[in-house]
Design a protein around this motif. Structure first.
Motif, PDB file in Angstrom:
ATOM      1  N   ASP A 184       2.079   4.932  -0.720  1.00  0.00           N
ATOM      2  CA  ASP A 184       1.332   5.628  -1.636  1.00  0.00           C
ATOM      3  C   ASP A 184       2.327   7.119  -1.357  1.00  0.00           C
ATOM      4  O   ASP A 184       3.596   7.148   0.105  1.00  0.00           O
ATOM      5  N   LYS A 185       2.733   7.847  -2.215  1.00  0.00           N
ATOM      6  CA  LYS A 185       3.961   8.886  -1.941  1.00  0.00           C
ATOM      7  C   LYS A 185       3.056  10.132  -3.043  1.00  0.00           C
ATOM      8  O   LYS A 185       2.197  10.183  -3.916  1.00  0.00           O
ATOM      9  N   TYR A 186       2.742  11.651  -1.867  1.00  0.00           N
ATOM     10  CA  TYR A 186       2.436  13.261  -2.383  1.00  0.00           C
ATOM     11  C   TYR A 186       4.019  13.617  -2.636  1.00  0.00           C
ATOM     12  O   TYR A 186       4.611  13.720  -1.719  1.00  0.00           O
ATOM     13  N   TYR A 194       0.694  16.466  -5.491  1.00  0.00           N
ATOM     14  CA  TYR A 194       0.815  15.614  -6.554  1.00  0.00           C
ATOM     15  C   TYR A 194       0.731  14.543  -5.509  1.00  0.00           C
ATOM     16  O   TYR A 194       1.953  14.123  -4.886  1.00  0.00           O
ATOM     17  N   HIS A 195      -0.274  13.628  -6.666  1.00  0.00           N
ATOM     18  CA  HIS A 195      -0.404  11.529  -6.108  1.00  0.00           C
ATOM     19  C   HIS A 195       0.395  11.860  -6.820  1.00  0.00           C
ATOM     20  O   HIS A 195       0.019  10.876  -7.827  1.00  0.00           O
ATOM     21  N   ASP A 222       0.792  -1.124  -0.314  1.00  0.00           N
ATOM     22  CA  ASP A 222      -0.147  -0.126  -0.564  1.00  0.00           C
ATOM     23  C   ASP A 222       0.989   0.964  -0.218  1.00  0.00           C
ATOM     24  O   ASP A 222       0.951   2.048   0.784  1.00  0.00           O
ATOM     25  N   LYS A 229       0.402   5.922 -14.342  1.00  0.00           N
ATOM     26  CA  LYS A 229       0.014   7.368 -13.726  1.00  0.00           C
ATOM     27  C   LYS A 229      -0.232   6.795 -12.272  1.00  0.00           C
ATOM     28  O   LYS A 229      -0.649   6.936 -11.435  1.00  0.00           O
ATOM     29  N   GLY A 230       0.617   6.765 -11.544  1.00  0.00           N
ATOM     30  CA  GLY A 230       0.936   6.412 -10.294  1.00  0.00           C
ATOM     31  C   GLY A 230       0.490   4.420  -9.754  1.00  0.00           C
ATOM     32  O   GLY A 230       0.366   4.261  -8.748  1.00  0.00           O
ATOM     33  N   VAL A 231      -0.160   4.110 -10.398  1.00  0.00           N
ATOM     34  CA  VAL A 231      -0.761   2.441 -10.500  1.00  0.00           C
ATOM     35  C   VAL A 231      -0.183   1.574 -11.375  1.00  0.00           C
ATOM     36  O   VAL A 231       0.151   2.108 -12.406  1.00  0.00           O
ATOM     37  N   LEU A 240       2.355   8.289  -6.164  1.00  0.00           N
ATOM     38  CA  LEU A 240       1.958   6.458  -5.940  1.00  0.00           C
ATOM     39  C   LEU A 240       0.921   6.228  -5.331  1.00  0.00           C
ATOM     40  O   LEU A 240       0.118   6.610  -4.223  1.00  0.00           O
ATOM     41  N   LYS A 241       0.024   5.016  -5.986  1.00  0.00           N
ATOM     42  CA  LYS A 241      -1.090   5.511  -5.346  1.00  0.00           C
ATOM     43  C   LYS A 241      -1.078   4.156  -5.112  1.00  0.00           C
ATOM     44  O   LYS A 241      -2.128   2.865  -6.024  1.00  0.00           O
ATOM     45  N   SER A 242      -1.684   4.049  -4.075  1.00  0.00           N
ATOM     46  CA  SER A 242      -1.798   2.787  -3.023  1.00  0.00           C
ATOM     47  C   SER A 242      -1.257   1.710  -4.491  1.00  0.00           C
ATOM     48  O   SER A 242      -1.573   0.189  -4.913  1.00  0.00           O
TER      49      SER A 242
END
Lengths: 283, 382, 294
Positions: free
Chosen positions: B10-12, B16-17, B8, B209-211, B19-21
């Protein structure tokens, strides 16, 4: 990034850090704070020897008014302006021309001329003092604005040429080749390729040259004598000799002398720093 | 037990998000390649595993240890950087031994480890040189050697081949894969080049896109992309997309109308949930699946004109104009279809041809990009 | 005429461009320097005729005890100024964080650099005043009387150098901050992966990358130490009894106050010679450093 950046979420750590730096800063600027304190005192407090107490009345404005009314500081200030501004302008013009030639034209002796410009920067002022003073006396310019302007333009062109030459040499060759392919003359290349791109270099050089010329003391005392020509640096030293007991006035005058370069610095800080560090780091 | 586990993440960056989970499991000895376009989060993920970037939430486990709060030097990782990041003032030997020196290992141990790594990479006669005296390829070997001497749990590679010229890149690709076979270490590799991904990975992880869009064996992803993005990302020349509309859905078979085609196409759909008539779909067909001429068992056949011919010696790539049927989102910016023939064939611009594709070669993607059918069933042995 | 110009403009134009700057610099700076050396071989009061003296001025100089005082002071300046680069680096490391407000605080640290040396001299003249200076305040806090540093023959040069160090440290700080901002982040990353931390990271990974900047900081500092004049002129006028004089100031004093221009020129020439040695070394190192980092 070094040292390692403090974590963004550790608020306490960041707050403590800023506080610590602020403390060091206060210690660092303590001499200046002392001057500001003295400049805010009234003459009575100074006479009574109350140097380190918080001023009873905040006399800063009155002290400044006294500086302008009772000393020649304002005159000295105008002199500095008359000497510095034209010098800066001429230095920018000359160094652009010389820097351009040294950067783009590979003639025999280019390296030598460049080395002279660079080496001349390191010369102690004293080695030129006698002949320059003589020259100014000889042509009747001793104790005039022109004497200082001519000298400063000559001397600052050394560093400024180094600066401009490095800047122009870093411009991509293709730009000049494209201009040449279109039949541009040297002047046109200068006008249409170099000058549009030069703004950051000009800004940096302008602020640096301004600071160096404005802050000069040696040549001010060597080439000028009368109050009508003296710049603020020589003027301040005179003032200190004349007004030995009115420390609050002298302190205010000191602040007055410090204000222009500090203001210019803050207005053009980015350019100032960029100019100073230009040769130090690549890119 | 898995060797590396991302739980899980997550990085902001500010708001700006990035990495998403993100969840990822890597087994010991795997060669994982993380691919995706610029800004997709693959490098961020790699740097997070290394500890060079802090994560906003989640956990990172390496070899059974929770290393989320640990410094990079304590995680048991070694990294090969895109620009090699060799210490310019140290010799090759010093560069390679620096990590062990920081770990305060005895001199003899450091020398032995450096020598061993130099032998594996065939740079033993460069040991006393400085990085600036080496070529790009040699510097890269030193960077890899620096990683090997530390005998890490996991090797991390951050686009190591992108600074090399094409020929060297192909050579190093083979060498890295051989190295992996030799050492048997766990390797996590980041690249934007899908050829590197396809040829080197035991498992590909596609980021967007981070996913993570999809992960699996290269051929699995190639033949069974889970969405339009993955289908379009893997494969060169790129897959052809056509805008389509759902005409009718019955008994698990979708009748799909293509813009510009007279007749409709029938495609079996595996997961028709939420589809309504008139839904906007996208049809996909790979360049190598388009055949010229014979349309006997074709589900899709159209007339086209050859616009451009690219002869590559062992194959021919044709850019054909099948108007009014238009290929959407193509790399060339035109609406031409790309056809890849496995031989050198004498086609010329202006020629009229018929292009055709079998039903088992057609991909169908829903309005949200999700793959609606699985035309290829890959045997587990592949 | 314009045809002639067009044909030759590719070398004529650059010549015209470089002429004003080069001529001005050449005569006023370069030629003057050589002329001073020439004058050092004469006896001259600045007004009357010059009388040839050969090496007499130099012989007198090397027998002059004040010369050795000046030389000694120059060495003190040089040695003490060597503290500027490390202190500048330390300050740069301290403030190199991207925390709110740091940019403003950083710029405040640079203020001493922007002040005129006169200003710094006047300010520190007060700091050292034994009655009401900052120094007095500190000493009084401990119940002691402050020493009159500027009137003490043995302490005066040290006191003046400390004043001069204020802007010099700020200058080095600016240079090192720029250097720190130009570090290669991948190499820092490699260092972290290799387990280098704190002092190890600084010594093995960061400082080698700061070599060029450090070199410039060193050069500027050495030149500043050897050329120092303003601070001495403003704070002590060379006193007490010439004990704080340096070569630059002695030259000025001999020429302007004693009307011994030939002798002054000799002093300037000696200073010039010392600096030439340094300039040549610096230019050579610079060329070598350039080659190394290519």
């Amino acid at each position: 990034m070094f040292p390692q950046p403090l974590a963004e979420n550790k608020r306490l750590q960041r707050g403590l850090y800023t506080g610590f730096v602020g403390l060091i800063l206060i210690l660092w600027l303590l001499p200046l704070f002392a001057v500001m304190l003295t400049a805010s005192k009234t003459a009575d407090e100074i006479m009574a020897g109350q140097y380190w107490t918080w001023p009873k009345h905040f006399n800063l404005v009155e002290n400044f008014q006294a500086v302008f009314a009772q000393t020649n500081m304002w005159g000295y200030f105008i002199n500095s302006l008359i000497i510095t501004l034209p010098s800066v302008l001429l230095v920018l013009v000359f160094s652009t021309l010389t820097g351009y030639v040294l950067a783009r034209y590979n003639f025999k002796g280019n390296a030598l001329v460049f080395a002279l410009f660079v080496g001349g920067n390191f010369l102690p002022a004293q080695i030129m003092m006698i002949p320059v003073r003589d020259l100014m006396v000889f042509v009747g310019l001793y104790d005039t604005y022109l004497a200082l302007i001519i000298f400063h333009v000559a001397f600052q062109t050394g560093f400024a040429t180094l600066f401009m030459r490095n800047f122009i040499a870093a411009l991509p060759d293709e730009l000049f080749q494209a201009a040449r392919a279109e039949g541009a003359s040297p002047w046109q290349s200068l006008r249409h390729v170099v000058i549009p791109l030069m703004r950051p270099a000009l800004a940096a050089l302008a602020i640096l040259t301004f600071t160096f010329v404005w802050n000069d003391y040696f040549w001010a005392i060597v080439l000028t004598q009368s109050d009508t020509v003296k710049p603020v640096t020589a003027g301040l030293n005179n003032l200190r000799g004349e007004w030995t007991s009115a420390w609050n006035i002298v302190a205010a005058a000191t602040l007055f002398v410090a204000v222009p370069p500090v203001t210019m610095f803050f207005l053009m800080q980015k350019h100032f720093i960029a100019g100073l560090t230009m040769g130090a780091v690549k890119g | 037990m898995s060797h590396v586990r991302l739980i899980d993440i997550d990085k902001y960056y500010g708001t700006y998000h990035a990495l998403k989970s993100v969840n990822l499991t890597v087994d010991k000895g795997e060669f994982i390649v993380m691919v995706g376009p610029s800004g997709c989060g693959k490098s961020t993920t790699l740097k997070s595993i290394a500890g060079l970037e802090a994560i906003s939430s989640g956990e990172i486990w390496i070899n059974g240890r929770n290393v989320t709060r640990e410094e990079p030097g304590d995680r048991g990782i070694a990294m090969v950087f895109q620009s090699y990041a060799l210490y310019p003032h140290m010799t090759v030997a010093e560069n390679m031994g620096f990590g062990l020196k920081m770990a305060k290992r005895p001199r003899a141990e450091i020398d032995a480890a450096v020598k061993r790594a130099a032998e594996i990479l065939r740079i033993t006669d460069q040991l006393d040189k400085r990085p600036k005296e080496l070529s790009g390829g040699q510097r890269q070997r030193v960077a890899i050697g620096r990683a090997i001497t530390r005998s890490p749990e996991v090797f991390l590679f951050d686009e190591p081949l992108s600074n090399l010229d094409a020929a060297l890149r192909t050579q190093m690709r083979v060498e890295l894969t051989t190295l992996h076979q030799q050492l048997g270490s766990t390797m996590i590799y980041v690249t934007h080049d899908q050829v590197e991904a396809m040829t080197m990975a035991s498992r590909i992880v596609v980021f967007n896109k981070g996913v993570i869009e999809q992960q699996g064996a290269p051929l699995e992803l190639y033949h069974n992309p889970v969405n339009q993005f993955v289908a379009g990302f893997l494969g060169a020349p790129r897959i052809n997309f056509v805008a389509a509309t759902l005409v009718n859905l019955r008994d698990g078979v979708a009748e799909v109308g293509l813009e510009g085609a007279a007749s409709t196409v029938h495609i079996p759909v595996a997961d028709p949930a939420g589809l309504t008539n008139g839904a906007k779909l996208v049809l996909g067909v790979r360049p190598e699946a388009l055949k010229i001429g014979d349309a006997s068992d074709a589900a899709l056949a159209v007339d086209a004109q050859v616009r451009l011919v690219e002869q590559l010696g062992r194959e021919t790539v044709l850019h054909v104009d099948a108007s009014p049927l238009a290929a959407i989102g193509s790399e060339s910016g035109t609406h031409n279809f790309t056809v890849q023939l496995g031989t050198a064939a004498p086609y010329a611009a202006g020629q009229s041809v018929k292009i055709a594709a079998r039903a088992s070669d057609l991909y169908l993607f829903g309005p949200d990009g999700r793959a609606l059918n699985r035309p290829k069933l890959i045997a587990a042995s592949l | 005429m314009s045809d002639l110009w067009k044909r030759h403009r590719n070398w004529l134009a650059p010549l015209l461009f470089i002429a004003p700057g080069a001529l001005l610099f050449g005569t006023i700076i370069i030629a003057s320097s050589f002329e001073s050396v020439w004058i050092s071989f004469f006896d001259w009061d600045g007004v009357g005729p010059k009388t040839w003296a050969g090496l007499a001025n130099y012989r007198e100089l090397f027998a002059d005890p004040q010369f050795y005082v000046s030389l000694k002071n120059n060495i003190i300046w040089l040695v003490m100024f060597m503290a500027a680069p490390p202190l500048g680096l330390a300050l740069a490391l301290l403030v190199n964080q991207q925390v709110a407000g740091m940019r403003f605080l950083k710029s405040l640290f640079f203020i001493p650099l922007v002040l005129a040396t006169v200003t710094v001299g006047v300010v520190f003249g007060w700091v050292y005043d034994p009655n009401y200076g900052l120094l007095a305040l500190i000493f009084n806090l401990f119940g002691a009387a402050a020493p009159a540093l500027l009137a003490d023959e043995h302490a005066v040069t040290f006191a003046v150098v400390i004043a001069a160090l204020w802007p010099q440290i700020a200058f080095c700080m600016v240079l090192f901050l720029a250097g720190l901002n130009n570090l290669n982040p991948e190499i820092i990353g490699a260092g972290r992966v290799d387990g280098a931390r704190g002092w190890n990271m600084l010594w093995h990974v960061v400082l080698p990358q700061l070599r060029q900047v450090g070199f410039i900081a060193l050069a500027v500092t050495v030149v500043g130490a050897l050329r120092s004049f303003d601070m001495i002129a403003v704070m002590t006028s060379g006193g007490p009894f010439g004990s704080s004089e340096v070569l630059a100031y002695q030259m000025y004093e001999q020429s302007i106050f004693s009307y011994r221009f030939g002798y002054g020129a000799a002093i300037a020439t000696v200073l010039f010679a010392i600096m030439i040695v340094f300039i040549t070394w610096y230019l050579r190192m610079m060329v070598r450093l350039e080659k190394e980092t290519r």
